[in-house]
Write a protein that holds these residues in place. Structure first.
Motif, PDB file in Angstrom:
ATOM      1  N   HIS A  21     111.861  70.648 114.365  1.00 32.94           N
ATOM      2  CA  HIS A  21     111.552  70.885 115.779  1.00 32.94           C
ATOM      3  C   HIS A  21     110.425  69.971 116.246  1.00 32.94           C
ATOM      4  N   ASN A  22     110.161  70.060 117.551  1.00 30.16           N
ATOM      5  CA  ASN A  22     109.060  69.307 118.147  1.00 30.16           C
ATOM      6  C   ASN A  22     107.724  69.766 117.577  1.00 30.16           C
ATOM      7  N   GLY A  23     106.686  69.021 117.924  1.00 26.95           N
ATOM      8  CA  GLY A  23     105.341  69.420 117.533  1.00 26.95           C
ATOM      9  C   GLY A  23     105.011  68.995 116.115  1.00 26.95           C
ATOM     10  N   THR A 457     109.140  60.063 115.446  1.00 27.90           N
ATOM     11  CA  THR A 457     108.794  60.975 114.355  1.00 27.90           C
ATOM     12  C   THR A 457     107.802  60.292 113.422  1.00 27.90           C
ATOM     13  N   LEU A 458     106.673  60.953 113.186  1.00 24.25           N
ATOM     14  CA  LEU A 458     105.651  60.444 112.281  1.00 24.25           C
ATOM     15  C   LEU A 458     105.530  61.387 111.095  1.00 24.25           C
ATOM     16  N   SER A 485     102.706  64.839 121.660  1.00 25.44           N
ATOM     17  CA  SER A 485     103.436  63.719 122.257  1.00 25.44           C
ATOM     18  C   SER A 485     104.560  63.198 121.376  1.00 25.44           C
ATOM     19  N   THR A 486     104.535  63.567 120.100  1.00 33.60           N
ATOM     20  CA  THR A 486     105.579  63.086 119.190  1.00 33.60           C
ATOM     21  C   THR A 486     105.778  64.104 118.072  1.00 33.60           C
ATOM     22  N   GLN A 487     106.877  63.988 117.384  1.00 31.64           N
ATOM     23  CA  GLN A 487     107.156  64.893 116.272  1.00 31.64           C
ATOM     24  C   GLN A 487     106.333  64.457 115.054  1.00 31.64           C
ATOM     25  N   GLY A 501      99.629  73.348 112.172  1.00 34.58           N
ATOM     26  CA  GLY A 501     101.018  73.072 112.511  1.00 34.58           C
ATOM     27  C   GLY A 501     101.605  74.060 113.491  1.00 34.58           C
ATOM     28  N   HIS A 502     102.569  73.587 114.266  1.00 34.16           N
ATOM     29  CA  HIS A 502     103.310  74.483 115.153  1.00 34.16           C
ATOM     30  C   HIS A 502     104.300  75.318 114.354  1.00 34.16           C
TER      31      HIS A 502
END
Length: 557
Positions: A21-23, A457-458, A485-487, A501-502
């Motif tokens: 997922h995002n975050g 994605t990082l 702003s990015t995964q 973490g989310h």
């Protein structure tokens, strides 16, 4: 961004399927459980080199599938369209199969591709930062790459590379033409010598055949004269009976006999004619002997000429009969050699112009590098302070050396400098920073640059090694902020980072029926509290540890 990952028979993973997922997603687990297994699998799916060791023992092949949402990634979409690999769903499915013999197959959206193509599209999808990334940070070329990546110098770099290639092409042409003229000069010198030698000898058409025949005659002239004189005696001049006198006598006898028998008259005629022929031949022999003299000087002259011709022929690896034609051909070749000096002069001017255009493009790139270096200096210095290096200072030193040869990257030499203590001058990273400090500086740089580079994605694989306490909290906040702003996917062993973490995955290793299995499961809210508490207190989780875990998680909610 990454939305799904399936792993089958890879290393100690039997079957693993995860959704992403995002975050910011934190990945934690026990030591040796294989927390980085998903990242290792992703690396293979992105074209990294594979070998048979990746296949789980007892199975025939390993298979990894990674699913990405590329609806907001125009570069990835363009790559797929360019290679006729697009689908209509705005997704991209990468698949890698590794056989136990070490061979592998690669697929994009179900179509067979090369590992190089996987790697090429991978740069638009994921950027992986390993725990040894700080080691690359010490290399000057990597420092220059980081600065250009932050500044977004794609177009400026392309301009410099284009000018550099044009300059190089002209230099190459100049060198080739100059070398060609040097070779021509050497060839001309050789031809001039050969032609002069043949001119001096001046063998005429058909002459060799003539002198060869004359030499053959002169070398046997003694034998010829002696034989001629001897045979002349036999035919005509013998005091006893010569051939001519015998024929004449026989002709006279058959003439007389023909008066008795007319049929013998033809014989008499033949013998008379023969006598006349012998007499004529004798006169010619006499004439030949009278005009022919033994001439040793002429024999020496002819022999010298013949030997000279044969020596020249051997020297040029041809037959003597071919010398005249060869002489003519190399004379024509010599006449055809001409130097293209005008093109060399023109090239010198073109090279100077190309170099000037290159310098202008390199100057624009250098000016932009200085501009963005000033910005980076402040951002990284501030980030160092947040990572418990309150007195840290960071600076990018950009030098231009006038004697440096042109390159595709411009004239600049970049060096990252740092000071970690008050009063300490700025020095190269490798001379000042300790391992822990270098790791923190590296993380700060990676995060700051990641905010500018549009990789969706990082992944950070244990980049927080060597830090703890307040610094760990700062790292967690930094990664969570980046996750807006990015995964962001982060493998960590620190509770402060994991709690940022989310969402969070837990990696565990199990042993069943004598075999080892690794599982990775997404944690619920309670599961996260237990895992953060374990990271804080170890396996014996107390109420206080759980309370601390709740507090850490709530602080980021």
């Amino acid at each position: 961004m990454l939305i799904g990952l399936e792993i089958k028979n890879f290393a100690i993973v039997s079957n693993l399927s995860t959704e992403w997922h995002n975050g910011m997603t934190a990945i934690t687990g026990e030591t040796g459980a294989g927390k980085s297994i998903a990242i290792d699998a992703l690396s293979l799916c992105l074209g990294e080199r594979a070998d048979a060791g990746a296949v789980r023992p007892g199975t025939d092949r390993a298979e990894i599938c990674a699913q990405f949402d590329i609806s907001q990634l125009p570069l990835a979409q363009h790559f797929l369209e360019q290679h006729l690999l697009s689908n209509s769903e705005g997704e991209c499915l990468l698949r890698r199969v590794i056989c136990k013999n070490g061979r592998s197959k690669s697929y994009i959206n179900g179509s067979s591709v090369t590992a190089a193509q996987l790697k090429e599209i991978g740069q638009y999808l994921i950027s992986i930062h390993g725990q040894h990334a700080h080691q690359h940070l010490l290399k000057a070329e990597h420092q220059l790459h980081l600065l250009d990546a932050y500044a977004g110098h794609n177009q400026l770099l392309a301009d410099v590379k284009e000018r550099f290639k044009a300059y190089q092409a002209l230099i190459k042409e100049f060198n080739q033409l100059e070398q060609q003229q040097q070779q021509q000069a050497a060839q001309k010198q050789l031809l001039e010598y050969q032609v002069a030698e043949l001119d001096e000898f001046a063998l005429q058409p058909g002459e060799f055949e003539e002198i060869e025949a004359e030499h053959h005659k002169l070398s046997h002239s003694q034998t010829i004269l002696e034989s001629c004189q001897r045979e002349l005696q036999h035919l005509y001049e013998s005091d006893e009976q010569s051939a001519c006198s015998l024929l004449q006598h026989s002709a006279q006898q058959f003439t007389e006999l023909a008066s008795y028998d007319e049929s013998l008259s033809s014989i008499a005629s033949l013998l008379s004619e023969a006598a006349v022929q012998v007499e004529e031949a004798s006169r010619e022999i006499r004439s030949y002997v009278d005009v022919t003299d033994l001439d040793p000087a002429r024999l020496d002259e002819v022999e010298t000429r013949l030997t000279g011709a044969m020596d020249l022929a051997r020297k040029h690896h041809i037959k003597p009969e071919e010398l005249v034609e060869f002489h003519q051909s190399i004379a024509e070749e010599l006449a055809s050699i001409s130097y293209n000096s005008d093109r060399l002069v023109a090239l010198e001017s073109e090279i100077n112009n190309a170099l000037e255009q290159y310098k202008q493009a390199a100057k624009l790139l250098s000016e932009s590098r200085h501009k963005y270096a000033d910005t980076l200096n402040q951002l990284i210095s501030d980030s160092m302070a947040n990572l418990s290096m309150e007195n840290g200072r960071f600076a990018i030193d950009i030098q231009q050396t006038s004697d440096k040869a042109p390159s595709a990257m411009g004239f600049d030499t970049v060096s990252f400098l740092v000071s970690t203590n008050p009063g300490q001058p700025l020095q190269a990273l490798s001379k000042v920073a300790s391992g822990g400090e270098l790791s923190r500086i590296s993380l700060a740089i990676q995060v700051i640059i990641a905010q500018r580079v549009t990789t969706p994605t990082l992944i950070f694989d244990e980049v927080d090694v060597g830090i703890s306490g307040p610094t760990a909290s700062a790292v967690g906040k930094l990664l969570r902020q980046l996750g807006k702003s990015t995964q962001v996917i982060c493998v960590t062993h620190l509770p402060q980072v994991a709690s940022s973490g989310h969402q969070q995955f837990f990696v565990a290793k199990e042993i069943a029926n004598g075999e080892t299995y690794t599982q990775m499961n997404k944690l619920s809210k309670e599961g996260r509290i237990d895992e953060i508490a374990r990271l804080l207190a170890g396996d014996n989780i107390s109420k206080m540890a759980r309370a601390n875990a709740k507090e850490l998680i709530s602080a980021h909610a």
